[in-house]
Motif scaffolding. Structure first.
Motif, PDB file in Angstrom:
ATOM      1  N   ASN A 126       0.819  -1.172  -0.064  1.00  0.00           N
ATOM      2  CA  ASN A 126       0.023  -0.069  -0.099  1.00  0.00           C
ATOM      3  C   ASN A 126       0.973   1.204  -0.139  1.00  0.00           C
ATOM      4  N   ASN A 127       0.488   2.323  -0.718  1.00  0.00           N
ATOM      5  CA  ASN A 127       1.236   3.764  -0.702  1.00  0.00           C
ATOM      6  C   ASN A 127       0.311   4.671  -0.310  1.00  0.00           C
ATOM      7  N   PRO A 132      -4.758  -0.478  -2.734  1.00  0.00           N
ATOM      8  CA  PRO A 132      -3.729  -1.574  -2.550  1.00  0.00           C
ATOM      9  C   PRO A 132      -3.617  -2.773  -3.329  1.00  0.00           C
ATOM     10  N   ARG A 133      -2.437  -3.262  -3.573  1.00  0.00           N
ATOM     11  CA  ARG A 133      -2.059  -4.394  -4.317  1.00  0.00           C
ATOM     12  C   ARG A 133      -1.825  -5.575  -3.460  1.00  0.00           C
ATOM     13  N   PHE A 134      -1.944  -6.791  -4.196  1.00  0.00           N
ATOM     14  CA  PHE A 134      -1.535  -7.973  -3.533  1.00  0.00           C
ATOM     15  C   PHE A 134      -0.634  -8.762  -4.324  1.00  0.00           C
ATOM     16  N   LEU A 135       0.468  -9.714  -3.708  1.00  0.00           N
ATOM     17  CA  LEU A 135       1.025 -10.559  -4.417  1.00  0.00           C
ATOM     18  C   LEU A 135       0.660 -11.879  -3.793  1.00  0.00           C
ATOM     19  N   GLN A 136       0.544 -12.817  -4.640  1.00  0.00           N
ATOM     20  CA  GLN A 136       0.299 -14.304  -4.171  1.00  0.00           C
ATOM     21  C   GLN A 136       1.261 -15.106  -4.560  1.00  0.00           C
ATOM     22  N   PRO A 144      -4.948  -5.515  -7.966  1.00  0.00           N
ATOM     23  CA  PRO A 144      -5.599  -4.661  -6.968  1.00  0.00           C
ATOM     24  C   PRO A 144      -6.555  -5.706  -5.877  1.00  0.00           C
ATOM     25  N   LEU A 145      -6.648  -5.359  -4.627  1.00  0.00           N
ATOM     26  CA  LEU A 145      -7.447  -6.000  -3.632  1.00  0.00           C
ATOM     27  C   LEU A 145      -8.873  -5.904  -4.329  1.00  0.00           C
ATOM     28  N   PRO A 146      -9.503  -7.170  -4.638  1.00  0.00           N
ATOM     29  CA  PRO A 146     -10.803  -7.244  -5.251  1.00  0.00           C
ATOM     30  C   PRO A 146     -11.938  -6.715  -4.179  1.00  0.00           C
ATOM     31  N   GLY A 147     -13.010  -6.053  -5.039  1.00  0.00           N
ATOM     32  CA  GLY A 147     -14.032  -5.472  -4.355  1.00  0.00           C
ATOM     33  C   GLY A 147     -13.598  -4.356  -3.403  1.00  0.00           C
ATOM     34  N   TRP A 148     -12.758  -3.492  -3.737  1.00  0.00           N
ATOM     35  CA  TRP A 148     -12.059  -2.668  -2.645  1.00  0.00           C
ATOM     36  C   TRP A 148     -12.765  -1.467  -2.755  1.00  0.00           C
ATOM     37  N   ILE A 296      -7.500 -14.177  -0.718  1.00  0.00           N
ATOM     38  CA  ILE A 296      -7.752 -12.904  -0.377  1.00  0.00           C
ATOM     39  C   ILE A 296      -8.828 -12.613  -0.357  1.00  0.00           C
ATOM     40  N   PRO A 297      -9.393 -11.661   0.881  1.00  0.00           N
ATOM     41  CA  PRO A 297     -11.058 -11.146   0.973  1.00  0.00           C
ATOM     42  C   PRO A 297     -11.199 -10.595  -0.332  1.00  0.00           C
ATOM     43  N   LYS A 298     -12.619 -11.027  -0.766  1.00  0.00           N
ATOM     44  CA  LYS A 298     -13.201 -10.853  -1.988  1.00  0.00           C
ATOM     45  C   LYS A 298     -14.068  -9.381  -1.901  1.00  0.00           C
TER      46      LYS A 298
END
Length: 588
Positions: A126-127, A132-136, A144-148, A296-298
């Motif tokens: 996060n910046n 925010p982005r996620f790596l798996q 990007p985080l889904p449903g954000w 990841i939370p959806k």
């Protein structure tokens, strides 16, 4: 003239004390130090920094580097680029291959932070200026985080069972700025034959509109950015006998950013929210839905159909959320002027309880709270304190020693260094750091690379500036010293002569000892500035010398002992004891 020997022992028990006047300190306290640790009964030299770690492909224009302890092993998350676009590359443990990559919008005001989720299977970056982005761990791309971007209202419109006949259905959506038709598979009805067909969805928004062109969507998913009515939905061939739910989801009109995001069990929590072009929600907490194991939370939408933990809370105390940290199963939220606690209730209808803890303490920024031995250590705007979960547990660990540093230095962050039981307090682009040993309760100082980020790696720390990444436990090439001003030496009111200095020490290299006397407690003489040609300087060879003769007169002693490293075979030093030889007598 008789010589009195004055030993100064237990040099590793008090450490650095800057706030108290030097003349009030005990003999084994130091008024200034640099690049030394007070550990295991001795004053020991800090190791230095490694040469720059090599990343291949090479990387430049660094903005943030973090270690990622993923299930696949150690990885390095390297953020670089410019004020417009940040490139995120993930290197393997050997730093010789990029295993994942992506990019994020960036800004000059971006402040980077990260959190690990699902035991490190996910890494969230996060910046504060974009989603925010996620790596798996098993994916090569960042997303990007889904449903954000919430407050999309999710409304179920129709349950449709595929039956082999062409169907026309209608949904309503009184949404001015567009919406999405969400198509989801609920369950399979095995008694219904498999068919292929087209379902025309007629969307009514005040009146019925014809879509043109009329696109189709094969399978389950979203038909996005619907601004007029009507879409064809084509189930996947051979998937007949399924039950589908068609719903409308309002398209949000503004992007949401957050100042800080942290993992909390099997969900994520975000704070200091800003909806660009809309609301500033600096005192608002947003929680995600619970994530399935390994996912990841959806969903972050409190209005989503069905039971979920996505919710939004406004703190009872005013203030801007600065940081969040878990402690003993609860998540503590630090604003700039208060502390709140989030606890999971286990109740589906009211999944969280948010309570105020204190309105008298807080934290001043991101990465200012760290957990140590079941307690938090937090940095406020003018102090650093221990917090055990109750306001009665709050105590300063800087007061009376180095608190002036926290009063006068903005932007301080903290990084834990488990290998040496230390906390490193640092400011971006400032080379001087204050170091606190949380086992011995002793302060010291260190200088070196001025960091833009500092993070732990196995057995070491990573320190990053704009051009290089280094570790901090290599060699002893840096200059280090201990200094004491205003050490009272006479047993009466005479001006005595310091004739001899003996150092009980191990190691190698040379020590430069600088000594000057002073006669009045307010005469704070600098032993490194020979303004009056009264400073005595002698060199002490650690491997061959025991004492050095010198001459300095005064009622108070001011000295600095500086280590000059031997670059050929440098092992640092361990100073255990000092002895002063005093010749009494002279002016009263």
């Amino acid at each position: 003239m008789a010589t009195e020997v004055i030993p100064i022992g237990e040099l590793a028990t008090i450490g650095l004390v800057e706030d108290i006047p030097s003349v009030a300190l005990p003999p084994n306290a130091f008024s200034d130090v640099l690049n030394v640790r007070f550990l295991d009964g001795a004053v020991r030299k800090f190791p230095g920094e490694s040469s720059a770690l090599v990343f291949s492909p090479a990387v430049s224009d660094l903005m943030y580097v973090a270690s990622w302890n993923s299930p696949s092993g150690l990885r390095y998350v390297v953020v670089h680029g410019d004020d417009t676009t940040a490139v995120v590359d993930v290197y393997n443990a050997e730093r010789d291959a990029i295993v994942a990559s992506g990019s994020m919008p960036n800004s000059a005001i971006a402040e980077w932070q990260h959190t690990e989720f699902n035991g490190g299977f996910h890494f969230i970056l996060n910046n504060g200026v974009t989603t925010p982005r996620f790596l798996q761990d098993n994916m090569a791309d960042m997303a990007p985080l889904p449903g954000w971007d919430s407050y999309a209202v999710y409304t179920q419109e129709l349950t449709y069972i595929e039956d082999g006949a062409r169907n026309t259905v209608s949904v309503e959506a009184a949404i001015e700025d567009g919406f999405t038709i969400q198509v989801s598979n609920i369950s399979r009805d095995s008694s219904v034959a498999v068919q292929t067909e087209v379902v025309t969805v007629s969307v009514t928004n005040g009146s019925t509109y014809m879509v043109y062109p009329s696109p189709t969507l094969a399978g389950i998913g979203e038909i996005s950015n619907v601004t007029a009515a009507g879409y064809d939905f084509t189930p996947i061939a051979g998937s007949g006998g399924n039950t589908f739910v068609l719903s409308t989801v309002s398209d949000p009109t503004s992007d949401v950013t957050c100042g800080v995001i942290r993992a909390f069990g099997n969900l994520l929590v975000a704070g200091n929210l800003i909806e660009n072009g809309a609301r500033t929600l600096t005192g608002t907490i947003r929680t995600s839905n619970v994530a399935a194991p390994g996912n990841i939370p959806k969903n972050w939408n409190p209005f989503y159909l069905g039971a979920n933990t996505a919710d939004e809370f406004i703190l009872s105390s005013t203030g801007i959320i600065k940081d969040m940290a878990e402690l003993q199963g609860s998540l503590y939220v630090y604003t700039d002027s208060s502390i709140h606690v989030i606890q999971q209730t286990g109740d589906i209808t009211i999944p969280f309880q948010v309570s105020a803890v204190t309105a008298d303490y807080g934290a001043h920024g991101i990465d200012t709270v760290v957990e140590v031995d079941g307690k938090h250590i937090a940095i406020s705007y003018d102090d650093v304190y221990v917090f055990g979960g109750h306001p009665g547990s709050i105590t300063s660990i800087a007061s009376g020693r180095v608190r002036d540093y926290f009063r006068s230095t903005p932007g301080i962050k903290v990084q834990r260094y488990n290998k040496w039981d230390e906390l490193w307090f640092w400011s971006p682009n400032v080379s001087l750091m204050y170091v606190y040993n949380y086992r011995t309760d002793i302060w010291s100082k260190r200088s070196g690379t001025a960091p833009i980020s500092l993070t732990d790696v196995v057995g070491d720390l990573l320190i990053t500036d704009s051009t290089s990444v280094k570790t901090v436990d290599t060699g002893y090439s840096d200059v280090s010293y201990i200094e004491r001003r205003g050490l009272s030496i006479p047993s009466d009111f005479e001006t005595d002569t310091i004739a001899t200095v003996a150092l009980i020490i191990e190691g190698n290299g040379k020590l430069k000892t600088q000594i000057v006397g002073s006669n009045a407690p307010g005469e704070n003489r600098d032993p490194t500035v020979d303004a009056h040609r009264q400073i005595t300087t002698v060199d002490f060879n650690i491997e061959s010398d025991y004492k050095q003769d010198l001459r300095a007169q005064g009622r108070f002693l001011n000295y600095r002992v500086t280590h000059i490293p031997d670059l050929i075979d440098d092992k640092g030093f361990a100073l255990v004891n000092m002895q002063l030889g005093i010749n009494q007598g002279g002016r009263r």
